[in-house]
Design an enzyme around this catalytic site. Structure first.
Site, PDB file in Angstrom:
ATOM      1  N   GLY A   1       1.329  11.490  -4.563  1.00  0.00           N
ATOM      2  CA  GLY A   1       0.050  11.481  -5.274  1.00  0.00           C
ATOM      3  C   GLY A   1      -0.867  10.375  -4.803  1.00  0.00           C
ATOM      4  O   GLY A   1      -2.069  10.582  -4.610  1.00  0.00           O
ATOM      5  N   CYS A   2      -0.319   9.201  -4.604  1.00  0.00           N
ATOM      6  CA  CYS A   2      -1.129   8.068  -4.170  1.00  0.00           C
ATOM      7  C   CYS A   2      -1.634   8.252  -2.741  1.00  0.00           C
ATOM      8  O   CYS A   2      -2.744   7.835  -2.414  1.00  0.00           O
ATOM      9  CB  CYS A   2      -0.343   6.775  -4.317  1.00  0.00           C
ATOM     10  SG  CYS A   2       0.032   6.396  -6.048  1.00  0.00           S
ATOM     11  N   THR A   3      -0.843   8.888  -1.901  1.00  0.00           N
ATOM     12  CA  THR A   3      -1.287   9.187  -0.544  1.00  0.00           C
ATOM     13  C   THR A   3      -2.428  10.198  -0.577  1.00  0.00           C
ATOM     14  O   THR A   3      -3.442  10.020   0.115  1.00  0.00           O
ATOM     15  CB  THR A   3      -0.112   9.706   0.308  1.00  0.00           C
ATOM     16  OG1 THR A   3       0.892   8.682   0.360  1.00  0.00           O
ATOM     17  CG2 THR A   3      -0.561  10.065   1.721  1.00  0.00           C
TER      18      THR A   3
ATOM     19  N   ALA B   1      -5.550   8.285  -1.827  1.00  0.00           N
ATOM     20  CA  ALA B   1      -6.063   7.349  -0.825  1.00  0.00           C
ATOM     21  C   ALA B   1      -6.726   8.088   0.333  1.00  0.00           C
ATOM     22  O   ALA B   1      -7.792   7.689   0.814  1.00  0.00           O
ATOM     23  CB  ALA B   1      -4.937   6.459  -0.306  1.00  0.00           C
TER      24      ALA B   1
END
Length: 156
Positions: free
Chosen positions: A46-48, A51
């Site tokens: 999710g964070c990738t 970002a």
């Protein structure tokens, strides 16, 4: 749970270490509009996604006068690898003790698979040129958030 920021609040200043070991202070960005987004952990799916969405939309945000800063509780070394692996061109800042996340209302109770725990709440706070909150969004989704944020800000 910590108090979340709202439009009109003055954003608490901070100085954090970036992915490359440099100190970055929010006060350095006075006179500019800033998007500060908090994410739980570098290099997770999710964070990738989030970002990379910011990376891919950075030129349109910059054209509208916005700078982007990503903040997570990860160590600078992990942020550096994440930044290099994903070719991120905006600062990633380390808030290992989550002091900034707490001050900004992005740290608190979370629930996942029936478990309750304290952790980082995926959040985005947009500041005006004077460091005042123009928009604060908490518990945002990783996927599609940047597109929604651009719509909310009127950025084409």
């Amino acid at each position: 749970m910590t108090q979340q920021l709202s439009a009109g609040d003055h954003a608490p200043d901070f100085t954090l270490t970036d992915a490359f070991g440099n100190s970055v202070s929010l006060s350095e960005f006075r006179g500019e509009k800033v998007v500060v987004y908090f994410y739980p952990a570098a290099a997770t799916p999710g964070c990738t996604t989030q970002a990379c969405d910011f990376r891919d939309n950075l030129s349109s945000l910059a054209a509208a006068g916005y700078r982007v800063l990503g903040v997570s509780p990860d160590a600078p070394e992990k942020l550096r690898a994440f930044s290099e692996d994903e070719h991120l061109t905006f600062p990633l800042l380390s808030d290992e003790d989550h002091t900034v996340a707490e001050a900004w209302g992005a740290w608190g109770e979370k629930k996942n698979y029936g478990k309750t725990y304290e952790g980082l709440i995926r959040s985005t706070v947009v500041l005006d040129e004077d460091g005042q909150v123009a928009l604060a969004q908490y518990n945002v989704k990783a996927t599609g958030h940047v597109a929604k944020l651009r719509r909310d800000l009127g950025v084409s």
